[in-house]
Design a protein around this motif. Sequence first.
Motif, short mmCIF file in Angstrom:
data_model
loop_
_atom_site.label_atom_id
_atom_site.label_comp_id
_atom_site.label_asym_id
_atom_site.label_seq_id
_atom_site.Cartn_x
_atom_site.Cartn_y
_atom_site.Cartn_z
N VAL A 136 1.04 -1.17 -0.09
CA VAL A 136 -0.03 0.11 0.03
C VAL A 136 0.92 1.34 0.02
N PRO A 137 1.64 1.61 0.97
CA PRO A 137 2.77 2.76 0.78
C PRO A 137 3.60 2.58 -0.13
N LEU A 138 4.01 1.47 -0.72
CA LEU A 138 5.17 1.33 -1.58
C LEU A 138 4.55 1.87 -2.93
N LEU A 139 3.34 1.22 -3.22
CA LEU A 139 2.75 1.60 -4.51
C LEU A 139 2.22 3.18 -4.63
N ALA A 140 1.26 3.37 -3.75
CA ALA A 140 0.30 4.49 -3.27
C ALA A 140 1.43 5.80 -2.93
#
Length: 517
Positions: free
Chosen positions: A316-320
Amino acid sequence: MESLSLLADGLGTALTPENLMWAAIGVLLGTFVGVLPGIGPAMAVALLLPVTFGLEPTQAFIMFAGIYYGGMYGGSTTSILLNTPGESASVMTALEGNKMAKKGRAAQALATAAIGSFVAGTIGTLLVVFFAPALAGIAVEIGAPSYLAIMLMAMVLVTSVLGSSRLRGFIALFLGLTIGLVGLDLNTGQPRLSFDQPLLADRLDIVVVAVGIFALGEALWVAAHLRRRPLSVIPVGRPWMGRGDWSRSWKPWLRGTALGFPFGAVPAGGAETPTFLSYVLEKRLAKEGHEFGKGAIEGVAGPEAANNASAAGTFVPLLALGLPVTATATIMLAALQGYGIQPGPQLMTEHADLVWTLLASLLIGNTLLLVLNLPLAPLWAKLLRIPRPYLYAGILFFASLGAYTANQQPFDLFLLLVFGLLGLAMRRFGLPVLPLILGVILGPLMETKMREALSISGGEVSGLYNEPVAVVVYAVIVLLLVVPFVLGRLRRTPLSTSAPTPAAAAEAADSDKEQVR
């Protein structure tokens, strides 16, 4: 519905014979490398990164997904069979999993770890698909005070429920926090507990500490008792999970998933805290006569599910946001950037096909992990048929190899010996190992978050509890510390609330003397 349609397109791209082959190769390579003690999924991905050179981005990321989940399961395998966590998030698995192995239930422990990984990874990936934008927005709003409070709660929970006494638990936690202080102060640059040794300027690598305390400490402890008490070969036992194992595992799988995913989705989260909390939760919910401390399958199922759900949540934080929250996610980010792709808010629109193929490949890699490794569980368990003097000689070799490859410094081998002797001493005096590891892992992160909170508030103490989440967590910590003390006092209080008068007390004493005569 749009997310389902995009995921279906990603599955259509990933489910080609060639891409399935790359996913299977990734799972097998990740498992084989992850089985080596001291080599976790981050190191497995890093070591196997050159293997993907020359591949198309889609094929490379599909192979990454297989390596990622294969490396995680490999770390769980060493934790269960050899009591040697491949990474810090596998520490909890070693506690009950290795005891299950010693009781002849290694195959069941490996099977519940594989199935729990599959359940949690699948649910976590689907949650990433449906809720990534919303979860990314929530994650950004959680600040340093809440992180600090959550980590403090994890320390209090784990220290208070493990070991034969709370005093021994807090002694072990103090040792871990002290070890976590070694290195340069991040703010002032002053060396702390480095003894004028330049190689101690950086913080101690958790792999070296964990492998020394667990693997080397266990090997030295076994060697110390070989002459006094000959050790027999550990039985492998039945190869599959029984009905009772299934009924005791499915609820911890779901609870571990619910605990792990939010922590992975939160920037600066990670799998350590949810695995600790999952273990404590399962121990609290266990019925009378539970097997915790003796090889409880719930203590493997819950933390393993929390670990894999957290791993899925890190996307989630990696892609977004383009924000890696674990070492493995950092390597994945470097791989994405190597293909000219920068994760962030625009990634879903600029490289939608690649993102959805990556998410689909996570589902495929997770499924292949179960299909390939579940039948291999009895085979892995047969490692325990090796006589333990030979087995622990191999453990010492691979532990040394894992410690050296962490930083490629011979000095780490000396540190490995020091922590191995410390692990031996802790076993000798009955100190629980987990609070020490917890202090080493969370201590530096707690210090960082505390300083961040104080700097934001201008040095005001109120900056440590000025968020609603932090206030609630601190209230829970107070209850955890006060309620057991109050209940203990109430159990020792006589049923009669009226205090005896001095005359009545004297009369009772005279009566007792007469009975003695």
